[in-house]
Design a protein around this motif. Structure first.
Motif, PDB file in Angstrom:
ATOM      1  N   ASN A  61      16.595 -31.225  -6.677  1.00  0.00           N
ATOM      2  CA  ASN A  61      17.979 -31.348  -6.262  1.00  0.00           C
ATOM      3  C   ASN A  61      18.492 -30.094  -5.577  1.00  0.00           C
ATOM      4  OD1 ASN A  61      18.706 -33.788  -7.779  1.00  0.00           O
ATOM      5  ND2 ASN A  61      18.276 -32.515  -9.619  1.00  0.00           N
ATOM      6  N   ARG A  62      17.605 -29.738  -4.373  1.00  0.00           N
ATOM      7  CA  ARG A  62      17.943 -28.491  -3.632  1.00  0.00           C
ATOM      8  C   ARG A  62      18.844 -28.728  -2.514  1.00  0.00           C
ATOM      9  NH1 ARG A  62      12.844 -26.473  -0.948  1.00  0.00           N
ATOM     10  NH2 ARG A  62      12.295 -28.667  -1.178  1.00  0.00           N
ATOM     11  N   THR A  63      19.526 -27.610  -2.298  1.00  0.00           N
ATOM     12  CA  THR A  63      20.453 -27.717  -1.079  1.00  0.00           C
ATOM     13  C   THR A  63      19.518 -27.422   0.069  1.00  0.00           C
ATOM     14  OG1 THR A  63      21.000 -25.273  -1.296  1.00  0.00           O
ATOM     15  CG2 THR A  63      22.567 -26.956  -2.363  1.00  0.00           C
ATOM     16  N   LEU A  64      20.088 -27.559   1.333  1.00  0.00           N
ATOM     17  CA  LEU A  64      19.287 -27.544   2.457  1.00  0.00           C
ATOM     18  C   LEU A  64      18.804 -25.960   2.694  1.00  0.00           C
ATOM     19  CD1 LEU A  64      21.301 -29.289   5.156  1.00  0.00           C
ATOM     20  CD2 LEU A  64      19.188 -30.334   3.952  1.00  0.00           C
ATOM     21  N   ASP A  65      19.574 -24.876   2.209  1.00  0.00           N
ATOM     22  CA  ASP A  65      18.863 -23.681   2.436  1.00  0.00           C
ATOM     23  C   ASP A  65      18.267 -23.015   1.163  1.00  0.00           C
ATOM     24  OD1 ASP A  65      21.145 -23.377   0.659  1.00  0.00           O
ATOM     25  OD2 ASP A  65      22.175 -21.811   1.912  1.00  0.00           O
ATOM     26  N   GLU A  66      17.789 -23.846   0.211  1.00  0.00           N
ATOM     27  CA  GLU A  66      17.221 -23.688  -1.047  1.00  0.00           C
ATOM     28  C   GLU A  66      15.740 -23.676  -1.290  1.00  0.00           C
ATOM     29  OE1 GLU A  66      18.289 -24.231  -5.911  1.00  0.00           O
ATOM     30  OE2 GLU A  66      19.271 -25.519  -4.038  1.00  0.00           O
ATOM     31  N   MET A  67      15.154 -22.512  -1.612  1.00  0.00           N
ATOM     32  CA  MET A  67      13.586 -22.633  -2.071  1.00  0.00           C
ATOM     33  C   MET A  67      13.447 -23.408  -3.041  1.00  0.00           C
ATOM     34  SD  MET A  67      11.944 -20.498   0.180  1.00  0.00           S
ATOM     35  CE  MET A  67      10.550 -20.280  -0.777  1.00  0.00           C
ATOM     36  N   ARG A  68      12.207 -24.088  -3.269  1.00  0.00           N
ATOM     37  CA  ARG A  68      11.879 -24.643  -4.394  1.00  0.00           C
ATOM     38  C   ARG A  68      11.773 -23.555  -5.558  1.00  0.00           C
ATOM     39  NH1 ARG A  68       6.491 -27.335  -2.460  1.00  0.00           N
ATOM     40  NH2 ARG A  68       6.613 -25.624  -1.027  1.00  0.00           N
ATOM     41  N   PRO A  69      11.720 -24.039  -6.949  1.00  0.00           N
ATOM     42  CA  PRO A  69      11.434 -22.791  -7.761  1.00  0.00           C
ATOM     43  C   PRO A  69      10.096 -21.811  -7.505  1.00  0.00           C
ATOM     44  CG  PRO A  69      11.951 -24.885  -8.863  1.00  0.00           C
ATOM     45  CD  PRO A  69      11.911 -25.485  -7.467  1.00  0.00           C
ATOM     46  N   VAL A  70      10.293 -20.781  -7.654  1.00  0.00           N
ATOM     47  CA  VAL A  70       9.115 -20.059  -7.276  1.00  0.00           C
ATOM     48  C   VAL A  70       8.787 -19.089  -8.585  1.00  0.00           C
ATOM     49  CG1 VAL A  70       8.257 -18.123  -5.886  1.00  0.00           C
ATOM     50  CG2 VAL A  70       9.861 -19.809  -4.715  1.00  0.00           C
ATOM     51  N   THR A  71       7.542 -19.016  -8.865  1.00  0.00           N
ATOM     52  CA  THR A  71       6.944 -18.094  -9.999  1.00  0.00           C
ATOM     53  C   THR A  71       5.905 -17.286  -9.404  1.00  0.00           C
ATOM     54  OG1 THR A  71       5.642 -19.861 -10.930  1.00  0.00           O
ATOM     55  CG2 THR A  71       7.925 -19.680 -11.802  1.00  0.00           C
ATOM     56  N   THR A  89      18.056 -32.848  10.405  1.00  0.00           N
ATOM     57  CA  THR A  89      18.679 -31.888   9.592  1.00  0.00           C
ATOM     58  C   THR A  89      17.801 -30.479   9.219  1.00  0.00           C
ATOM     59  OG1 THR A  89      19.795 -33.217   8.420  1.00  0.00           O
ATOM     60  CG2 THR A  89      19.866 -31.168   7.408  1.00  0.00           C
ATOM     61  N   PRO A  90      17.822 -29.313   9.675  1.00  0.00           N
ATOM     62  CA  PRO A  90      17.223 -28.120   9.380  1.00  0.00           C
ATOM     63  C   PRO A  90      17.325 -27.781   7.965  1.00  0.00           C
ATOM     64  CG  PRO A  90      18.515 -27.815  11.415  1.00  0.00           C
ATOM     65  CD  PRO A  90      19.005 -28.831  10.503  1.00  0.00           C
ATOM     66  N   MET A  91      16.005 -27.467   7.298  1.00  0.00           N
ATOM     67  CA  MET A  91      15.924 -27.135   5.938  1.00  0.00           C
ATOM     68  C   MET A  91      14.755 -26.064   5.500  1.00  0.00           C
ATOM     69  SD  MET A  91      14.522 -30.857   4.449  1.00  0.00           S
ATOM     70  CE  MET A  91      16.012 -31.926   4.784  1.00  0.00           C
ATOM     71  N   LEU A  92      15.075 -25.446   4.710  1.00  0.00           N
ATOM     72  CA  LEU A  92      13.988 -24.476   4.234  1.00  0.00           C
ATOM     73  C   LEU A  92      12.798 -25.029   3.221  1.00  0.00           C
ATOM     74  CD1 LEU A  92      13.312 -21.328   3.994  1.00  0.00           C
ATOM     75  CD2 LEU A  92      15.288 -21.316   2.029  1.00  0.00           C
ATOM     76  N   ASP A  93      11.684 -24.397   3.366  1.00  0.00           N
ATOM     77  CA  ASP A  93      10.724 -24.610   2.207  1.00  0.00           C
ATOM     78  C   ASP A  93      10.349 -26.293   1.906  1.00  0.00           C
ATOM     79  OD1 ASP A  93       8.782 -24.085   0.354  1.00  0.00           O
ATOM     80  OD2 ASP A  93      10.236 -24.080  -1.205  1.00  0.00           O
ATOM     81  N   LEU A  94       9.842 -26.778   2.975  1.00  0.00           N
ATOM     82  CA  LEU A  94       9.481 -28.044   2.707  1.00  0.00           C
ATOM     83  C   LEU A  94       8.333 -28.504   1.884  1.00  0.00           C
ATOM     84  CD1 LEU A  94       9.271 -29.122   6.692  1.00  0.00           C
ATOM     85  CD2 LEU A  94      11.225 -28.729   5.300  1.00  0.00           C
TER      86      LEU A  94
END
Length: 248
Positions: free
Chosen positions: A13-23, A178-183
């Motif tokens: 449920n990310r926004t276009l400029d949001e990373m996936r959860p990172v650990t 649409t440009p987006m972050l962290d595909l």
């Protein structure tokens, strides 16, 4: 009727400029001088740093060390089993490209003279792939490298850390115009443009890889992806800083 294109639905449920959860979990390997398990959403990579008290042969006689990377995807890191490259007798072009990128990225923030006459090997093993394996590898490899160098300093083998800056990497792309972050994998496999950005903690670019899979991308689209990448890298480096307790 509106001509506005709907925003693509993204994993987590990310926004276009949001990373996936990172650990980032460290240490992860009891035997390695530095190690971590890094996850970008469903992508999971084990990064280990091993110190070898000798230079590569071609550096003999020079007062400096070397940092190099190796990369591999385990057989069930993807939906179907992929064969081990060792069983085929050679590495594929993609593997060679990625491990050279890992090595270049780490060397760009390492003072090789301060490292001394030794080699640090960084192994990045993908245990589960869901897009962005090279960017996760670079980000985790830096953590493993920093821990290995800290161990050398604490043992009195070197006087100061040879690391000059932080480094992390993210992917960006254009999906449904649409440009987006962290595909993730689904986005990456359907994108019109795929880019990888490797950057330092001071906001400098180490490497940019970009390919138009469909139609060519414009300067404004490139600028949009670069802006997204800067945001993502800042977040990753903030995580590295917190994890490494500001060792630099």
């Amino acid at each position: 009727m509106s001509n506005t294109r709907p925003t693509p639905t993204r994993s987590h449920n990310r926004t276009l400029d949001e990373m996936r959860p990172v650990t980032i979990t460290r240490p992860y390997n009891d035997h390695a001088e530095g190690s971590c398990l890094i996850t970008f959403g469903g992508t999971k990579v084990i990064c280990t740093a091993s110190i070898e008290e000798q230079q590569p042969r071609w550096l003999r006689g020079k007062n400096q060390g070397w940092v190099t990377g190796e990369y591999g995807m385990l057989p069930r890191s993807t939906h179907s089993r992929i064969g081990r490259e060792a069983s085929r007798g050679k590495q594929g072009g993609r593997t060679l490209e990625i491990q050279r990128l890992i090595g270049r990225s780490l060397r760009s923030v390492t003072d090789l003279k301060k490292l001394g006459k030794r080699t640090i090997w960084i192994d990045c093993d993908v245990i589960q792939a869901d897009g962005g394996t090279r960017t996760a590898s670079i980000t985790g490899a830096f953590v493993a490298l920093m821990d290995a160098c800290t161990r050398l300093r604490d043992a009195g083998e070197i006087r100061e850390l040879p690391i000059t800056d932080f480094v992390a990497a993210v992917s960006c792309g254009i999906v449904q115009d649409t440009p987006m972050l962290d595909l993730d994998y689904q986005e990456d496999s359907n994108c019109a443009t795929d880019m990888n950005f490797v950057m330092t903690g001071t906001g400098k670019f180490i490497e940019i890889q970009g390919t138009a899979e469909g139609h060519p991308f414009s300067r404004s689209e490139f600028d949009a992806m670069a802006t997204l990448a800067e945001k993502g890298v800042r977040e990753l480096i903030a995580m590295q800083r917190k994890l490494l307790l500001e060792k630099l």
